[in-house]
Enzyme design. Structure first.
Site, short mmCIF file in Angstrom:
data_model
loop_
_atom_site.label_atom_id
_atom_site.label_comp_id
_atom_site.label_asym_id
_atom_site.label_seq_id
_atom_site.Cartn_x
_atom_site.Cartn_y
_atom_site.Cartn_z
CE LYS A 1 52.91 64.13 62.78
NZ LYS A 1 53.65 64.83 61.70
CE LYS B 1 58.24 64.50 67.62
NZ LYS B 1 58.27 63.47 66.62
NE ARG C 1 36.24 51.17 67.83
CZ ARG C 1 35.30 50.34 68.22
NH1 ARG C 1 35.13 50.08 69.51
NH2 ARG C 1 34.50 49.77 67.35
CD GLU D 1 51.60 67.59 61.33
OE1 GLU D 1 52.82 67.58 61.22
OE2 GLU D 1 50.87 66.76 60.75
CG ASN E 1 56.29 67.17 58.09
OD1 ASN E 1 56.14 67.01 56.89
ND2 ASN E 1 56.10 66.20 58.96
NE ARG F 1 53.77 66.11 65.98
CZ ARG F 1 53.62 65.03 66.68
NH1 ARG F 1 52.62 64.92 67.52
NH2 ARG F 1 54.47 64.03 66.58
CD GLU G 1 63.94 63.63 61.57
OE1 GLU G 1 63.80 64.86 61.65
OE2 GLU G 1 63.16 62.90 60.92
CG HIS H 1 60.15 65.22 57.54
ND1 HIS H 1 61.11 66.00 58.14
CD2 HIS H 1 60.17 64.03 58.20
CE1 HIS H 1 61.68 65.32 59.12
NE2 HIS H 1 61.14 64.12 59.17
CG HIS I 1 57.86 61.74 54.30
ND1 HIS I 1 56.81 62.17 55.08
CD2 HIS I 1 58.77 61.26 55.17
CE1 HIS I 1 57.09 61.95 56.35
NE2 HIS I 1 58.27 61.40 56.43
CG HIS J 1 62.97 59.25 58.14
ND1 HIS J 1 61.90 59.63 57.36
CD2 HIS J 1 63.01 60.14 59.17
CE1 HIS J 1 61.31 60.69 57.91
NE2 HIS J 1 61.97 61.02 59.01
N1 LIG Z 1 56.66 59.00 64.64
C1 LIG Z 1 57.45 60.02 64.42
O1 LIG Z 1 57.23 61.12 64.91
C2 LIG Z 1 58.67 59.81 63.59
C3 LIG Z 1 59.68 60.77 63.62
C4 LIG Z 1 60.82 60.57 62.86
C5 LIG Z 1 60.94 59.40 62.12
N2 LIG Z 1 59.97 58.49 62.13
C6 LIG Z 1 60.11 57.23 61.40
O2 LIG Z 1 61.21 56.51 61.94
C7 LIG Z 1 61.71 55.64 60.96
C8 LIG Z 1 63.21 55.69 60.92
O3 LIG Z 1 63.70 55.30 62.17
P1 LIG Z 1 65.23 54.89 62.38
O4 LIG Z 1 66.12 55.83 61.69
O5 LIG Z 1 65.40 54.66 63.82
O6 LIG Z 1 65.37 53.58 61.53
P2 LIG Z 1 64.90 52.07 61.76
O7 LIG Z 1 63.92 51.89 62.81
O8 LIG Z 1 64.57 51.61 60.41
O9 LIG Z 1 66.25 51.38 62.27
C9 LIG Z 1 67.36 51.32 61.41
C10 LIG Z 1 67.99 49.93 61.46
O10 LIG Z 1 68.70 49.77 62.67
C11 LIG Z 1 68.30 48.57 63.33
N3 LIG Z 1 68.50 48.85 64.74
C12 LIG Z 1 67.70 49.55 65.56
N4 LIG Z 1 68.31 49.74 66.74
C13 LIG Z 1 69.50 49.12 66.67
C14 LIG Z 1 70.58 49.00 67.58
N5 LIG Z 1 70.57 49.58 68.77
N6 LIG Z 1 71.65 48.29 67.18
C15 LIG Z 1 71.70 47.74 65.93
N7 LIG Z 1 70.73 47.86 65.03
C16 LIG Z 1 69.64 48.55 65.40
C17 LIG Z 1 66.90 48.36 62.85
O11 LIG Z 1 66.50 47.02 62.97
C18 LIG Z 1 67.00 48.79 61.39
O12 LIG Z 1 67.51 47.77 60.60
C19 LIG Z 1 61.07 56.05 59.65
O13 LIG Z 1 60.08 55.15 59.31
C20 LIG Z 1 60.47 57.39 59.96
O14 LIG Z 1 59.34 57.65 59.15
C21 LIG Z 1 58.84 58.66 62.85
O1 LIG Z 2 56.56 64.56 64.85
C1 LIG Z 2 56.29 65.21 63.85
O2 LIG Z 2 55.27 65.89 63.78
C2 LIG Z 2 57.17 65.18 62.69
O3 LIG Z 2 56.82 65.68 61.63
C3 LIG Z 2 58.49 64.52 62.88
C4 LIG Z 2 59.09 63.97 61.61
O4 LIG Z 2 60.49 64.00 61.81
C5 LIG Z 2 58.67 62.52 61.38
O5 LIG Z 2 59.40 61.97 60.33
C6 LIG Z 2 57.21 62.27 61.21
O6 LIG Z 2 56.95 60.89 61.20
C7 LIG Z 2 56.66 62.80 59.92
O7 LIG Z 2 55.30 62.87 60.03
P1 LIG Z 2 54.32 62.89 58.80
O8 LIG Z 2 53.05 63.33 59.43
O9 LIG Z 2 54.84 63.87 57.79
O10 LIG Z 2 54.27 61.52 58.26
#
Ligand SMILES: NC(=O)c1ccc[n+]([C@@H]2O[C@H](COP(=O)([O-])OP(=O)(O)OC[C@H]3O[C@@H](n4cnc5c(N)ncnc54)[C@H](O)[C@@H]3O)[C@@H](O)[C@H]2O)c1
Ligand SMILES: O=C(O)C(=O)C[C@@H](O)[C@H](O)[C@H](O)COP(=O)(O)O
Length: 545
Positions: free
Chosen positions: A328, A412, A306, A422, A430, A426, A370, A433, A437, A449
């Site tokens: 998130k 951010k 947890r 959110e 989005n 927050r 982004e 998105h 999405h 993404h």
């Molecule tokens: N939690 C949040 O607030 C939030 C915000 C924005 C996006 N996201 C999520 O993030 C994801 C996208 O992230 P991303 O664009 O970083 O893509 P990713 O994590 O899929 O990475 C892209 C590719 O690059 C590779 N890679 C990573 N770092 C590398 C490096 N330094 N050198 C070479 N290869 C490398 C990875 O293995 C992958 O194949 C999505 O799932 C999206 O939903 C989450």
């Molecule tokens: O951090 C946030 O809040 C965002 O919405 C950032 C987005 O860029 C990101 O892709 C996030 O993962 C989207 O969240 P979701 O709640 O729509 O899945």
């Protein structure tokens, strides 16, 4: 008189920390925040002090923290929103270079949202804001040497206004110290406030930051699990070895690349590895990779026992500016993107810019979506920098790489510092998105993404334009700036019915009501609820290939 160079006062959410950090960087000095001093002294977030011991106790702690900081600190100092309520504090501030950062009530509600994390604004925020400001405005004015309005201004513009008003001399940045601001050489530290019961943490941006890991992991941890994608097998192993050399029982858990990692099967694989290692609540997870990796690492950390502590080491542009910051975490399901997850902020974020050198160009460019989003919703300087040199913006060697990344992180950090879960503000993150999405799901999560969000932002801009909210020039600017770095602007026209279906499970939807973030202008995001289906279709027509 010795003491702080500048003291910032003003209501919560006015941006004292972001302005203070920038100002300190511009003046070549350090930044201190008495709220952070109180949290450190009490060992818990302010909301909890209010809840557990009451406001009077908090004010006593704050009074002591302000007295100590005014006596000891010679840089930029910011005080909590209610510090001026204390007569002794106001006396202490007499003849000091105090700046009152002001904002109007609408702006306050917009910035602080529903204020779930702000102890004094838990219910009826607009009314409470007005009452709070009526009670405090004259006190801020009493202690202030100058008043600087912040409405509609970026932190940079506010910092400049303070420098001008107080005629402050700018100095060299002080490398390696707290909140050094933007610099290619030194390490920048950006604070994310602890809210909704979570602890505050820092996002570090710079080079060779892995040395910071042991301190973040701490002495209480015996075991550390390093989660990394296949593409970073060597890096993951190097981090694991380094931690093992420091005396931790360190394991590496390799995840599939990209979205293939964001599945319940991969999460279950990680839970199994943790269970077999005897991972306890004092142990720590480290996520080294892009957004997909840190989303999974954070989710595994949130769900294991947890909740255990975790640290994000983002290695993509997108991970640094967005995914690793804000807590998130989550995975996808066949029904939609990020549908299962938790808010579980990291204990720290280490953005080592050198990691970007190995990133394939299409992944680098995906992250620019982004960054551009942060530009449109909050910081237009980002757009100016990209437009001045779009080629440079596609590569880590570009002249503005660190600045673009740091500016986006600040956007951010500021948002999630006031609305972790959110409950209001927050949602602006989005932007783009909702459709983005839906496209990702339609492509069975094979698209990057950022590419999907790029099309989603053009769609949102067209929606804003058709809804009569966004001017033509700003809507068109979306296309030019996104295209200039190589991001897509259009998607298959025949897919609209499926995309519409996919959007229904978007987390912003309420009942059958679709909700979109649109812009009233640059830096003016707002919610558009239940748009007319004909308008939605027309907006999609503008992004149909
Ligand atoms: N939690 C949040 O607030 C939030 C915000 C924005 C996006 N996201 C999520 O993030 C994801 C996208 O992230 P991303 O664009 O970083 O893509 P990713 O994590 O899929 O990475 C892209 C590719 O690059 C590779 N890679 C990573 N770092 C590398 C490096 N330094 N050198 C070479 N290869 C490398 C990875 O293995 C992958 O194949 C999505 O799932 C999206 O939903 C989450
Ligand atoms: O951090 C946030 O809040 C965002 O919405 C950032 C987005 O860029 C990101 O892709 C996030 O993962 C989207 O969240 P979701 O709640 O729509 O899945």
């Amino acid at each position: 008189m010795s003491g702080p160079l500048v003291v910032l006062v003003g209501p919560m959410g006015v941006g004292k920390s972001s302005v203070g950090e920038l100002l300190a960087a511009r003046l070549g000095t350090t930044y201190r925040d008495t709220d952070a001093d109180v949290v450190a002294e009490a060992g818990k977030p302010i909301a909890e002090i209010f809840y557990d011991e009451g406001e009077e106790h908090f004010r006593a702690l704050e009074r002591r923290a302000v007295a100590a900081a005014v006596a000891e600190h010679s840089g930029v100092l910011s005080l909590g929103g209610g510090a001026v309520l204390e007569g002794t504090t106001r006396e202490l501030l007499a003849d000091r270079p105090v700046v009152y950062l002001s904002m109007n009530v609408d702006e306050a509600v917009r910035r602080v949202g529903l204020g779930a994390a702000r102890p004094l604004l838990a219910v009826n925020p607009r009314k409470q804001w007005r009452e709070l400001m009526d009670a405090r405005r004259h006190l801020y004015e009493e202690v202030a040497r100058t008043v600087v309005p912040t409405d509609g201004r970026t932190p940079e513009e506010v910092a400049q206004a303070i420098i001008d008003a107080l005629e402050l001399p700018e100095g060299p940045a002080a490398p390696g110290v707290e909140n050094t601001g933007m610099t290619q050489q030194g390490t920048t530290r950006i604070q994310v406030a602890g809210t909704a019961g979570s602890d505050p943490y820092e996002v570090l941006v710079g080079h060779q930051l892995l040395g910071e890991l042991p301190q973040l992991i701490g002495d209480r941890a015996k075991r550390v699990a390093v989660l990394h994608p296949e593409a970073l097998a060597e890096t993951g192993e190097a981090v694991r070895q380094d931690l093992a050399d420091q005396g931790y029982e360190a394991i590496a858990i390799q995840l599939p690349n990209a979205e293939e990692a964001k599945t319940v099967e991969v999460a279950a694989y990680c839970w199994k590895a943790l269970g077999q290692t005897g991972f306890t609540r004092s142990d720590v997870i480290v996520g080294v990779g892009g957004g997909a990796t840190t989303d999974v690492a954070g989710f595994v950390a949130a769900s294991w026992l947890r909740g255990v502590r975790w640290i994000a080491v983002p290695t993509t542009v997108l991970g640094m500016v967005d995914a690793a910051v804000g807590g998130k975490t989550g995975i996808n399901t066949a029904e939609g993107k990020n549908l299962v997850g938790a808010f579980h902020p990291p204990a720290g974020v280490l953005c080592d810019l050198a990691a970007l050198d190995s990133l394939p160009v299409h992944d680098y460019v995906s992250g620019m979506a982004e960054i551009i989003k942060a530009g449109f919703i909050a910081d237009p300087v980002i757009l100016d920098l990209i437009e001045a040199d779009p080629e440079g913006a596609r590569t880590p060697a570009g002249p503005h790489t660190a600045e673009l990344i740091e500016r986006s992180i600040r956007v951010k950090a500021e948002v999630v510092s006031s609305d972790l879960k959110e409950s209001g503000l927050r949602e602006i993150l989005n932007y783009g998105h909702t459709l983005g999405h839906a496209i990702e799901k339609n492509e069975r999560y094979k698209w990057r993404h950022g590419a999907a969000v790029s099309i989603g932002m053009v769609f949102a801009a067209e929606l804003g334009r058709l809804a009569g909210r966004l001017d033509d020039a700003t809507a068109d600017r979306h296309r030019t700036v996104l295209e200039s770095v190589g991001l897509p602007l259009a998607y298959r026209g025949d897919q609209w019915p499926k995309l519409l279906e996919n959007m229904k499970v978007d987390k912003k939807s309420r009942g059958d009501l679709l909700r979109f973030i649109v812009l009233d202008g640059i830096g003016k995001p707002t919610v558009l609820e239940g748009p007319d289906p004909a308008v939605l279709l027309a907006a999609y027509g503008e992004v149909s290939a």
